[in-house]
Write an enzyme that holds these catalytic residues in place. Structure first.
Site, PDB file in Angstrom:
ATOM      1  N   HIS A 167       1.755   4.523   6.477  1.00 28.85           N
ATOM      2  CA  HIS A 167       0.474   3.816   6.629  1.00 28.85           C
ATOM      3  C   HIS A 167       0.407   2.516   5.834  1.00 28.85           C
ATOM      4  O   HIS A 167      -0.558   1.767   5.954  1.00 28.85           O
ATOM      5  CB  HIS A 167      -0.660   4.752   6.192  1.00 28.85           C
ATOM      6  CG  HIS A 167      -0.585   5.061   4.722  1.00 28.85           C
ATOM      7  ND1 HIS A 167       0.450   5.788   4.169  1.00 28.85           N
ATOM      8  CD2 HIS A 167      -1.369   4.709   3.696  1.00 28.85           C
ATOM      9  CE1 HIS A 167       0.279   5.875   2.874  1.00 28.85           C
ATOM     10  NE2 HIS A 167      -0.815   5.232   2.553  1.00 28.85           N
ATOM     11  N   ASP A 168       1.413   2.250   4.995  1.00 32.50           N
ATOM     12  CA  ASP A 168       1.426   1.012   4.198  1.00 32.50           C
ATOM     13  C   ASP A 168       2.413  -0.002   4.748  1.00 32.50           C
ATOM     14  O   ASP A 168       2.647  -1.032   4.122  1.00 32.50           O
ATOM     15  CB  ASP A 168       1.846   1.329   2.752  1.00 32.50           C
ATOM     16  CG  ASP A 168       0.810   2.118   1.999  1.00 32.50           C
ATOM     17  OD1 ASP A 168      -0.375   2.029   2.345  1.00 32.50           O
ATOM     18  OD2 ASP A 168       1.183   2.837   1.052  1.00 32.50           O
ATOM     19  N   GLU A 210       5.692   9.360  -4.223  1.00 31.61           N
ATOM     20  CA  GLU A 210       5.837   7.941  -3.882  1.00 31.61           C
ATOM     21  C   GLU A 210       6.178   7.209  -5.176  1.00 31.61           C
ATOM     22  O   GLU A 210       5.307   6.971  -6.003  1.00 31.61           O
ATOM     23  CB  GLU A 210       4.513   7.425  -3.294  1.00 31.61           C
ATOM     24  CG  GLU A 210       4.610   5.995  -2.815  1.00 31.61           C
ATOM     25  CD  GLU A 210       3.269   5.279  -2.810  1.00 31.61           C
ATOM     26  OE1 GLU A 210       3.103   4.361  -2.023  1.00 31.61           O
ATOM     27  OE2 GLU A 210       2.392   5.629  -3.626  1.00 31.61           O
ATOM     28  N   ASP A 218       0.819  10.462  -4.448  1.00 37.86           N
ATOM     29  CA  ASP A 218       0.553   9.029  -4.384  1.00 37.86           C
ATOM     30  C   ASP A 218       0.927   8.349  -5.707  1.00 37.86           C
ATOM     31  O   ASP A 218       0.666   8.889  -6.782  1.00 37.86           O
ATOM     32  CB  ASP A 218      -0.954   8.853  -4.133  1.00 37.86           C
ATOM     33  CG  ASP A 218      -1.358   7.415  -3.894  1.00 37.86           C
ATOM     34  OD1 ASP A 218      -0.938   6.841  -2.881  1.00 37.86           O
ATOM     35  OD2 ASP A 218      -2.106   6.855  -4.730  1.00 37.86           O
ATOM     36  N   ASP A 263      -2.315  14.639   0.703  1.00 36.99           N
ATOM     37  CA  ASP A 263      -2.028  13.538  -0.206  1.00 36.99           C
ATOM     38  C   ASP A 263      -2.666  13.868  -1.552  1.00 36.99           C
ATOM     39  O   ASP A 263      -3.825  14.278  -1.600  1.00 36.99           O
ATOM     40  CB  ASP A 263      -2.650  12.250   0.354  1.00 36.99           C
ATOM     41  CG  ASP A 263      -1.670  11.109   0.407  1.00 36.99           C
ATOM     42  OD1 ASP A 263      -1.230  10.676  -0.670  1.00 36.99           O
ATOM     43  OD2 ASP A 263      -1.358  10.651   1.522  1.00 36.99           O
TER      44      ASP A 263
HETATM   45  C1  NOJ Z   1      -0.280   4.129  -2.250  1.00 37.49           C
HETATM   46  C2  NOJ Z   1      -0.913   4.434  -0.937  1.00 37.49           C
HETATM   47  O1  NOJ Z   1       0.098   4.729  -0.017  1.00 37.49           O
HETATM   48  C3  NOJ Z   1      -1.748   3.242  -0.561  1.00 37.49           C
HETATM   49  O2  NOJ Z   1      -2.226   3.320   0.745  1.00 37.49           O
HETATM   50  C4  NOJ Z   1      -2.862   3.114  -1.543  1.00 37.49           C
HETATM   51  O3  NOJ Z   1      -3.571   1.920  -1.307  1.00 37.49           O
HETATM   52  C5  NOJ Z   1      -2.343   3.087  -2.979  1.00 37.49           C
HETATM   53  N1  NOJ Z   1      -1.309   4.044  -3.223  1.00 37.49           N
HETATM   54  C6  NOJ Z   1      -3.452   3.377  -3.936  1.00 37.49           C
HETATM   55  O4  NOJ Z   1      -3.794   4.730  -3.892  1.00 37.49           O
END
Ligand code: NOJ
Length: 572
Positions: free
Chosen positions: A339-340, A265, A207, A100
């Site tokens: 994971h989100d 992302e 990210d 990441d």
């Molecule tokens: C996206 C990530 O997937 C998430 O888990 C994170 O909290 C935020 N970016 C901040 O880095």
């Protein structure tokens, strides 16, 4: 037509979120040796690449997305030597590994920020985004603008030492780096990327890749939530004026020197905006994650404002994610969890039809165009946390901050209990915590994740849903994923490289689509998925010969699809 085959296009990528994956040393927290111990399992599943969520040193306020040193490993996860063993262990098995890349912000514990914060004249002051306070009519100090943090409250944090605010779009311990400063960009390129490429890492998931270029006038954002003081920064921070220049520079100076894969992302954007990031000719990144599917039913600017979805919405979302690359040199991704996000069975399937709906979603995801991503535990159909659990079981900063802000705003209302229950319903459906409960490896205590009580609670259903059970059960979701991944590779021109066309847009129960191969080997696949709890008449929507190659039921009835039944046919 010739296909531009690439290893990263054909690959199946498995995301590991280290804290909850596998604990090898009995401290209740997942670690790198734990990951290494499962590499053969992943290889056997059909995985080609591991994406490792942040394993860097960090205070863990945002579970590693708050990095205090890009070149150290979080001690509870292991050492640099462990990490090297993981990289080598993947390569030895002919697998690859991507990390990441978290460079919109660092942790406030990073030495860069400590220097930056120490005085207004420090050479690194301008590495972060500092602004003077504003004062309201009553003379009270206020943040420089009304931007809200993605984690509730203001996006600005006041620092007494120098009487200025720093920007932090996420937690208060995640100050945003100032990408306008070329020295900062150089340091990012060297410390966070090159260093890891030299260690053998094969690429990065980038990210918040759309956030680096902010509108430099830092104006107030338009009011979209009148019930809130702070407003989403929206386009003032996202897809900003220099964002493509920054990505092109990173590609030219670093990524293009390696046989690397990058996936950004980016989330929310129009088709044209997405193509700018990901066209081959843009020289920025290989692919992007769009959020159409995972954000279904949620307000794009506030996930806890939830309105529900129907199958037509899902079709549209899938189409957007597949179709923006049609006829271009860009490349798509297929994913339904990370994971989100909550677990897909709870979100899009049906827990009462656990096995069938889990397999149905596997069929959907593994027949879509683009690079495929599977999230840890998805392959065994892990579900959301039970509704009976209270807020104290939720650990994610996003959930906790939201809940606390909600309580502060409505806590004194006579109907607060009712409001709170409604919020808990949404939290139970949507929060990030659902992806973060420990992976259920077997039916031992703590699901075999650890020998001691884990840092966060294991889902109560670990005795029924776990890897060991499913490894020995031919009809399990795990075995179904294995078969689906094999089929995807067998017919890769169709499923991975093919185009996508929906045949029954208006149907609220069935989702039927055609995949068309750019070569003619075989020419087409016909996929029909029953997303309802009803049995539905099966009608062939095209005139052709149908050869069944995959189904989530033993006996296929030619005229009827049972609830959550799915089928894949090869057609001429
Ligand atoms: C996206 C990530 O997937 C998430 O888990 C994170 O909290 C935020 N970016 C901040 O880095």
């Amino acid at each position: 037509m010739t296909i531009d085959y690439q290893w990263w296009k054909t690959a199946t990528i498995y995301q590991i979120w280290p804290a909850s994956y596998k604990d090898s040393n009995g401290d209740g927290i997942g670690d790198i040796p734990g990951i290494i111990s499962t590499l053969d399992y992943l290889k056997d599943l059909g995985i080609d690449v591991i994406w490792l969520s942040p394993m860097y040193d960090s205070p863990q306020d945002d579970m590693g997305y708050d990095i205090s040193d890009y070149q150290k490993i979080y001690p509870k996860y292991g050492t640099l030597e462990d990490m090297q063993n993981l990289i080598d262990g993947c390569h030895k098995r002919d697998m690859k590994i991507i990390c990441d890349l978290v460079v919109n912000h660092t942790s406030s514990e990073h030495s860069w920020f400590k220097e930056s914060r120490s005085s207004k004249t420090n050479p690194k002051r301008d590495w972060y985004i500092w602004k003077k306070p504003k004062y309201d009519e009553q003379g009270y100090r206020q943040p420089p603008n009304n931007w809200g943090s993605f984690f509730s409250g203001s996006a600005w944090e006041y620092d007494e030492l120098t009487d200025e605010y720093y920007l932090r779009l996420f937690a208060k311990t995640q100050p945003d780096l100032n990408w306008e400063n070329p020295e900062t960009r150089d340091a990012i390129h060297n410390d966070a990327l090159k260093w890891w490429f030299e260690k053998g890492v094969d690429g990065f998931r980038i990210d918040t890749a759309g956030l680096y270029s902010k509108n430099q006038a830092f104006p107030d954002a338009p009011i979209v939530f009148p019930d809130s003081i702070y407003q989403p920064s929206g386009r003032l921070a996202h897809n900003g004026p220099r964002i493509h220049e920054f990505h092109k520079e990173m590609y030219e100076k670093v990524t293009s020197n390696y046989d690397a894969f990058t996936v950004g992302e980016v989330g929310d954007c129009t088709k044209e905006e997405a193509l700018e990031y990901v066209s081959k000719s843009s020289h920025e990144m290989n692919s992007i994650f769009l959020f159409d599917v995972v954000e279904l039913g949620c307000d794009k600017k506030d996930r806890f404002r939830y309105n529900g979805w129907d199958l037509i919405d899902l079709k549209k979302a899938v189409e957007n994610q597949c179709d923006f690359v049609k006829g271009t040199d860009a490349w798509a991704t297929s994913f339904i969890e990370n994971h989100d996000q909550p677990r897909c069975i709870t979100r899009f399937g049906n827990q009462k039809n656990f096995s069938k709906s889990g397999k149905l979603l596997a069929m959907l995801e593994t027949t879509l165009t683009g690079t495929l991503f599977i999230y840890q535990g998805q392959e065994i159909g892990m579900t959301n946390l039970p509704r009976s659990w209270g807020i104290e079981e939720y650990k994610d900063i996003n959930t906790i901050n939201y809940y606390n802000a909600f309580k502060q705003q409505y806590g004194k209302d006579a109907d607060f209990k009712e409001k709170e229950e409604k919020l808990m319903d949404v939290i139970n459906l949507i929060s990030r915590d659902h992806a973060r409960s420990p992976v259920q490896w077997n039916s031992d205590n703590y699901g075999g994740f650890s020998t001691v009580e884990p840092w966060t609670r294991v889902n109560d259903n670990y005795k029924e849903i776990n890897v060991e059970n499913q490894l020995y059960d031919k009809s399990s979701i795990l075995q179904f994923y294995k078969q689906s991944l094999k089929l995807r590779k067998k017919y890769k021109d169709l499923f991975i490289y093919g185009t996508f066309e929906i045949l029954d847009y208006g149907n609220k129960k069935l989702f039927t689509y055609i995949k068309k191969s750019p070569t003619s080997n075989p020419p087409k696949a016909y996929v029909v998925l029953n997303f309802s709890t009803d049995s539905v008449k099966f009608e062939r929507l095209i005139d052709s010969s149908f050869e069944l190659v995959h189904a989530n039921v033993e006996d296929v009835d030619d005229d009827l699809l049972s609830p959550y039944e799915g089928r894949v046919y090869i057609v001429e």
